[in-house]
Design a protein around this motif. Structure first.
Motif, PDB file in Angstrom:
ATOM      1  N   GLU A   6       0.827  -1.197   0.000  1.00 13.72           N
ATOM      2  CA  GLU A   6       0.000   0.000   0.000  1.00 13.72           C
ATOM      3  C   GLU A   6       0.862   1.248   0.000  1.00 13.72           C
ATOM      4  OE1 GLU A   6      -2.879  -2.381   3.079  1.00 13.72           O
ATOM      5  OE2 GLU A   6      -1.007  -1.369   3.557  1.00 13.72           O
ATOM      6  N   LEU A  20      -5.271   6.418  -1.927  1.00 13.05           N
ATOM      7  CA  LEU A  20      -4.511   5.232  -1.537  1.00 13.05           C
ATOM      8  C   LEU A  20      -4.361   4.303  -2.738  1.00 13.05           C
ATOM      9  CD1 LEU A  20      -6.187   4.333   1.891  1.00 13.05           C
ATOM     10  CD2 LEU A  20      -4.346   5.958   1.417  1.00 13.05           C
ATOM     11  N   CYS A  22      -2.821   0.235  -3.819  1.00 11.54           N
ATOM     12  CA  CYS A  22      -2.383  -1.071  -3.325  1.00 11.54           C
ATOM     13  C   CYS A  22      -2.069  -1.945  -4.529  1.00 11.54           C
ATOM     14  CB  CYS A  22      -3.459  -1.706  -2.475  1.00 11.54           C
ATOM     15  SG  CYS A  22      -3.128  -3.437  -2.024  1.00 11.54           S
ATOM     16  N   TRP A  36     -10.734  -2.357   0.536  1.00 12.51           N
ATOM     17  CA  TRP A  36     -10.088  -1.581   1.594  1.00 12.51           C
ATOM     18  C   TRP A  36     -10.890  -1.730   2.882  1.00 12.51           C
ATOM     19  CZ3 TRP A  36      -5.421   0.664   0.978  1.00 12.51           C
ATOM     20  CH2 TRP A  36      -4.955   0.860  -0.332  1.00 12.51           C
ATOM     21  N   CYS A  95      -5.360  -2.850   2.758  1.00 14.21           N
ATOM     22  CA  CYS A  95      -5.762  -3.430   1.479  1.00 14.21           C
ATOM     23  C   CYS A  95      -6.008  -4.932   1.668  1.00 14.21           C
ATOM     24  CB  CYS A  95      -4.651  -3.200   0.472  1.00 14.21           C
ATOM     25  SG  CYS A  95      -4.929  -3.938  -1.138  1.00 14.21           S
ATOM     26  N   THR A 114      -1.730   1.358   6.057  1.00 10.41           N
ATOM     27  CA  THR A 114      -1.208   2.710   5.890  1.00 10.41           C
ATOM     28  C   THR A 114      -2.061   3.659   6.731  1.00 10.41           C
ATOM     29  OG1 THR A 114      -0.559   4.402   4.271  1.00 10.41           O
ATOM     30  CG2 THR A 114      -2.579   3.186   3.795  1.00 10.41           C
TER      31      THR A 114
END
Length: 120
Positions: A6, A20, A22, A36, A95, A114
């Motif tokens: 991620e 974000l 991944c 997510w 993720c 994250t």
């Protein structure tokens, strides 16, 4: 060996945006649903959004209209565009992917997480 990596977390003010990413890598045969999840301090891990291999998404009610999930199958990558962020979106975001690897085994994989912090 399959990995999910991620990126894109950080600190943002209320009303701001973050994206974000991944990426899945390794012994991949088929990637099914990608998604997510998030976990706030003292809370349970909860679904934020997920998307199937045909790019049909679904969202938690708390993020509908603010977050958008998408995927690029050519890059084995899933994205989460987060807009109009609120204080309560602060959490570690994970993720998740349902993957069949080259040895034909199928299981869920998780990224390392994250941090997303929404603060003024």
């Amino acid at each position: 060996q399959v990995q999910l990596v991620e990126s894109g977390g950080g600190l943002v003010q209320p009303g701001g945006s973050l994206r974000l990413s991944c990426a899945a890598s390794g012994s991949l045969r088929t990637i099914y649903v990608m998604g997510w999840y998030r976990q706030a301090p003292g809370g349970q891990r909860e679904l934020v959004a997920r998307i199937n291999s045909g790019s049909i998404p679904n969202y938690a009610d708390s993020v509908k209209g603010r977050f958008t999930i998408s995927r690029d199958n050519s890059k084995n990558t899933v994205y989460l565009q987060m807009n109009s962020l609120k204080l309560e979106d602060t959490a570690v975001y994970y993720c998740n992917a349902d993957i069949r690897s080259t040895d034909w085994a199928r299981r869920d994989y998780w990224g390392q997480g994250t941090q997303v912090t929404v603060s003024s």
